[in-house]
Design an enzyme around this catalytic site. Structure first.
Site, PDB file in Angstrom:
ATOM      1  CD  GLU A  47      50.566  43.402 -10.330  1.00  0.00           C
ATOM      2  OE1 GLU A  47      51.295  43.547 -11.327  1.00  0.00           O
ATOM      3  OE2 GLU A  47      50.860  42.630  -9.399  1.00  0.00           O
TER       4      GLU A  47
HETATM    5  C1  LIG Z   1      47.808  44.493 -21.351  1.00  0.00           C
HETATM    6  C2  LIG Z   1      48.534  43.599 -20.394  1.00  0.00           C
HETATM    7  C3  LIG Z   1      49.593  44.106 -19.671  1.00  0.00           C
HETATM    8  C4  LIG Z   1      50.290  43.281 -18.785  1.00  0.00           C
HETATM    9  N1  LIG Z   1      51.410  43.751 -18.142  1.00  0.00           N
HETATM   10  C5  LIG Z   1      52.209  42.886 -17.485  1.00  0.00           C
HETATM   11  C6  LIG Z   1      53.495  43.288 -16.990  1.00  0.00           C
HETATM   12  O1  LIG Z   1      53.878  44.456 -17.079  1.00  0.00           O
HETATM   13  N2  LIG Z   1      54.298  42.352 -16.426  1.00  0.00           N
HETATM   14  C7  LIG Z   1      53.916  41.053 -16.303  1.00  0.00           C
HETATM   15  O2  LIG Z   1      54.688  40.258 -15.805  1.00  0.00           O
HETATM   16  N3  LIG Z   1      52.693  40.627 -16.731  1.00  0.00           N
HETATM   17  C8  LIG Z   1      51.843  41.517 -17.323  1.00  0.00           C
HETATM   18  N4  LIG Z   1      50.623  41.096 -17.800  1.00  0.00           N
HETATM   19  C9  LIG Z   1      50.210  39.718 -17.566  1.00  0.00           C
HETATM   20  C10 LIG Z   1      49.057  39.613 -16.575  1.00  0.00           C
HETATM   21  O3  LIG Z   1      49.475  39.934 -15.284  1.00  0.00           O
HETATM   22  C11 LIG Z   1      48.491  38.192 -16.706  1.00  0.00           C
HETATM   23  O4  LIG Z   1      47.826  38.136 -17.952  1.00  0.00           O
HETATM   24  C12 LIG Z   1      47.553  37.836 -15.594  1.00  0.00           C
HETATM   25  O5  LIG Z   1      48.249  37.736 -14.379  1.00  0.00           O
HETATM   26  C13 LIG Z   1      46.813  36.523 -15.845  1.00  0.00           C
HETATM   27  O6  LIG Z   1      47.664  35.526 -16.328  1.00  0.00           O
HETATM   28  P1  LIG Z   1      47.270  34.710 -17.651  1.00  0.00           P
HETATM   29  O7  LIG Z   1      46.957  35.710 -18.707  1.00  0.00           O
HETATM   30  O8  LIG Z   1      48.340  33.737 -17.952  1.00  0.00           O
HETATM   31  O9  LIG Z   1      45.946  33.982 -17.276  1.00  0.00           O
HETATM   32  P2  LIG Z   1      45.853  32.540 -16.578  1.00  0.00           P
HETATM   33  O10 LIG Z   1      46.766  32.495 -15.413  1.00  0.00           O
HETATM   34  O11 LIG Z   1      46.000  31.497 -17.622  1.00  0.00           O
HETATM   35  O12 LIG Z   1      44.351  32.550 -16.050  1.00  0.00           O
HETATM   36  C14 LIG Z   1      43.236  32.284 -16.898  1.00  0.00           C
HETATM   37  C15 LIG Z   1      41.964  32.309 -16.061  1.00  0.00           C
HETATM   38  O13 LIG Z   1      42.022  31.270 -15.069  1.00  0.00           O
HETATM   39  C16 LIG Z   1      41.808  31.824 -13.798  1.00  0.00           C
HETATM   40  N5  LIG Z   1      42.607  31.110 -12.804  1.00  0.00           N
HETATM   41  C17 LIG Z   1      43.904  30.766 -12.858  1.00  0.00           C
HETATM   42  N6  LIG Z   1      44.280  30.140 -11.748  1.00  0.00           N
HETATM   43  C18 LIG Z   1      43.209  30.103 -10.944  1.00  0.00           C
HETATM   44  C19 LIG Z   1      42.945  29.615  -9.639  1.00  0.00           C
HETATM   45  N7  LIG Z   1      43.896  29.042  -8.892  1.00  0.00           N
HETATM   46  N8  LIG Z   1      41.707  29.734  -9.136  1.00  0.00           N
HETATM   47  C20 LIG Z   1      40.723  30.331  -9.840  1.00  0.00           C
HETATM   48  N9  LIG Z   1      40.912  30.826 -11.076  1.00  0.00           N
HETATM   49  C21 LIG Z   1      42.132  30.718 -11.618  1.00  0.00           C
HETATM   50  C22 LIG Z   1      42.221  33.286 -13.901  1.00  0.00           C
HETATM   51  O14 LIG Z   1      41.582  34.077 -12.899  1.00  0.00           O
HETATM   52  C23 LIG Z   1      41.762  33.615 -15.310  1.00  0.00           C
HETATM   53  O15 LIG Z   1      40.405  33.955 -15.304  1.00  0.00           O
HETATM   54  C24 LIG Z   1      49.881  41.934 -18.626  1.00  0.00           C
HETATM   55  C25 LIG Z   1      48.784  41.446 -19.349  1.00  0.00           C
HETATM   56  C26 LIG Z   1      48.120  42.252 -20.228  1.00  0.00           C
HETATM   57  C27 LIG Z   1      46.978  41.662 -21.014  1.00  0.00           C
END
Ligand SMILES: Cc1cc2nc3c(=O)[nH]c(=O)nc-3n(C[C@H](O)[C@H](O)[C@H](O)COP(=O)(O)OP(=O)(O)OC[C@H]3O[C@@H](n4cnc5c(N)ncnc54)[C@H](O)[C@@H]3O)c2cc1C
Length: 598
Positions: free
Chosen positions: A443
């Site tokens: 989220e």
């Molecule tokens: C168990 C689980 C349930 C989930 N449920 C849902 C769901 O129901 N629906 C859905 O759509 N998604 C869902 N997600 C996805 C979740 O919302 C994303 O994993 C999350 O938003 C982060 O995206 P990412 O994993 O691609 O990480 P990334 O976006 O790749 O981020 C990696 C790291 O980089 C950092 N980062 C990225 N951009 C920046 C920035 N501009 N400045 C500083 N730091 C930054 C982040 O904070 C993080 O630490 C779920 C994930 C999990 C693991």
């Protein structure tokens, strides 16, 4: 086996003594008649559902997890989940705070807030199935067409159908502007969606007969980036004009994630293979509609950690009173026993009190937000609606990130209270820690919440909304500034309130010269703001407790509240000084590190 007792007394304190919610509701015709007894009676029943129906499934659900049948693409949830969901639906719980127009009971959101806190304590993984439905419901109420509303909302309100949010794709999580799922317009006004979504919570399961996916996708002529995203309803089973279920839609679960926690919730890879959907809201304006769901979900995620903090605390407290190890430094306390219970040791007490202060402070914030949300929707005065919306938008990233960071610390500390036994599955403590971890990630990670707070909610309007919160603090300071008994609570927030203005201006100024300064300060900044908010609520809780004690009330609840407030201000709140210092250290120690990170 872990225990869970619904914290009804504390909920009642926050609702009725701290915020006097029924007085607030008098101004809103829809809730003008709701009384304290009705709210309490409903929550007592809600507590029974949480503690007696879904709490017993928490450990078994974690151990068993969800199973995917790769041929049928159907997911089976852990034993007992489906029956518990049927009990939930039969009890009318999904409809509690929903609109009567769609079959809801129209009760205040605060009732739903407390129901969800208890369900999150009892079983976060299970609670995510109905929880996501609520967010999808909110988005459709605000942005759905009349046809979409009449086709979907009554079934979602009754709980017959559940909802999901489908945003994330393999290459795009935080940066939704990168998303690729395509939506091709069809001659009949529908769209065919093709693409892959990952990490979709409750994306497939056996609890309900239909699943309503809210999917972000791009139209063929969409501009690149975040401005080219539209929102679609894509049901698992298509819905006929008369509301009955039609043919199976081409949206399938292709895999389940094996993950650290929330094993009872199916985290699905979803493939859309020409799935039929209808658009919600305007073309390329999907983020606007999705933000309704995302904001609801952000508050909901904060509430997940509030629930886990409470249940972890209850178990750690019971264990600390029972477990005998070593003698108290100040001499034996349980002389008839071979050793003292570990609750005599200062650091064990610190861990317990940290969890208690975070749970009770979090409850005050979460309930405050639910009253604001009520006003946003139902207050007759437009100015109140607008002010409440502004305040809620400031408090949403704080609720999400501060409560989940605190929840992580609190569940770990409560696990620590158990020593080695906290690491062993049967006590349930390691599960609370594992389950709490995701709340800081999904989220929008807590870093993204911090950037949202500092960049969008504070600096973009020169701190105007923050100043409005500062006014609440200033009012309390004025009210109680001469009351010596309140000095220990009032002085710290008065000082932080003053410092906050300078602190914010300083970061804003540095950020204008170098935007990385914002990124470098944001996470610390959010924690400082979180403590300002918690400090305000803890001071108000102390105020109520002191008044009751002064009036001769001998209920130990109030003395306990006061002691917890003292602990909070003495041991947790001062973290703000070091956070401001590290924020002020700026971007250079992070960005001038090419060699260190080579
Ligand atoms: C168990 C689980 C349930 C989930 N449920 C849902 C769901 O129901 N629906 C859905 O759509 N998604 C869902 N997600 C996805 C979740 O919302 C994303 O994993 C999350 O938003 C982060 O995206 P990412 O994993 O691609 O990480 P990334 O976006 O790749 O981020 C990696 C790291 O980089 C950092 N980062 C990225 N951009 C920046 C920035 N501009 N400045 C500083 N730091 C930054 C982040 O904070 C993080 O630490 C779920 C994930 C999990 C693991």
């Amino acid at each position: 086996m872990p225990i869970y007792n619904p914290p009804l007394r504390d909920m009642q304190f926050v609702m009725h003594e701290l915020f006097k919610v029924t007085d607030e509701f008098r101004a809103m015709p829809r809730h003008a008649d709701i009384d304290v007894d009705t709210i309490n009676a409903i929550l007592e029943e809600a507590g029974k559902f949480a503690s007696q129906v879904i709490f017993p499934l928490n450990i078994s659900g974690d151990t068993e997890g969800c199973q995917l049948n790769r041929e049928t693409h159907e997911v089976t949830t852990p034993k007992g989940f489906k029956e518990a969901y049927q009990t939930y639906v039969a009890g009318g719980w999904p409809a509690l705070s929903c609109e009567p127009e769609y079959g809801g009971q129209g009760l205040p959101l605060v009732v739903n807030q407390c129901l969800y806190e208890m369900m999150n304590s009892a079983n976060q993984a299970w609670t995510m199935y109905p929880g996501l439905t609520h967010g999808a419901y909110a988005a459709l109420v605000e942005h759905g067409t009349p046809e979409q509303k009449s086709a979907y909302l009554p079934k979602m309100v009754s709980g017959e159908w559940t909802g999901t949010m489908c945003l994330t794709e393999p290459h795009c999580g935080t940066d939704l502007g990168l998303l690729r799922t395509k939506a091709e317009p069809q001659a009949d006004g529908t769209y065919k969606l093709t693409g892959t979504k990952i990490f979709i919570s409750a994306g497939e399961h056996d609890l309900a007969e239909n699943i309503v996916h809210l999917v972000l996708a791009r139209l063929p002529d969409a501009p690149p980036g975040i401005k080219g995203i539209s929102l679609f309803i894509v049901p698992k089973f298509r819905v006929n004009a008369d509301g009955s279920l039609g043919e199976r839609n081409a949206i399938f679960c292709a895999g389940l994630e094996h993950k650290m926690g929330i094993h009872g919730n199916a985290t699905c890879q979803m493939v859309l293979d020409g799935a039929v959907g209808t658009m919600v809201g305007q073309p390329n304006k999907g983020m606007q509609a999705m933000f309704v769901m995302m904001n609801a979900a952000r508050l909901g995620v904060g509430n997940q950690s509030l629930g886990l903090t409470e249940v972890a605390y209850q178990n750690a407290l019971a264990y600390a009173k029972d477990r005998l190890q070593m003698r108290s430094l100040s001499g034996p306390k349980a002389k008839d026993k071979p050793a003292d219970p570990i609750i005599v040791h200062p650091d064990v007490r610190k861990m317990l009190l940290t969890a208690k202060a975070y749970a009770e402070g979090g409850r005050a914030l979460a309930i405050f937000c639910s009253v604001l949300l009520e006003k946003v929707h139902f207050h007759p005065d437009e100015k109140v609606r607008k002010d409440s919306e502004e305040m809620l938008s400031l408090l949403t990233p704080i609720t999400k990130a501060f409560l989940t960071d605190n929840g992580w610390q609190a569940t770990m500390m409560c696990q620590q209270v158990f020593g080695g036994h906290g690491y062993i599955k049967e006590w349930g403590m390691e599960q609370f820690v594992r389950d709490a971890r995701i709340n800081m990630i999904y989220e929008g990670t807590n870093t993204i919440q911090a950037l949202d707070l500092l960049g969008r909610k504070v600096l973009s309007n020169n701190g105007a909304t923050l100043k409005k919160f500062g006014k609440l603090v200033a009012q309390l300071v004025e009210e109680e500034g001469v009351n010596e008994k309140m000095a220990e609570f009032i002085n710290p927030i008065a000082m932080l309130g003053d410092q906050m203005t300078k602190f914010t201006t300083e970061i804003g100024f540095k950020g204008m010269q170098n935007p990385d300064e914002i990124g470098a300060a944001a996470v610390d900044y959010l924690r400082v703001a979180g403590h300002l908010v918690f400090g305000y609520f803890w001071a108000r809780m102390a105020q109520v407790a002191l008044r009751e004690i002064a009036a001769g009330n001998t209920d130990p609840f109030y003395a306990a509240k006061l002691q917890t407030a003292r602990f909070y201000f003495a041991k947790l709140f001062p973290e703000t000084a070091s956070l401001m210092r590290t924020a002020r250290a700026g971007a250079a120690p992070l960005m001038e590190t090419e060699l260190a990170l080579a």
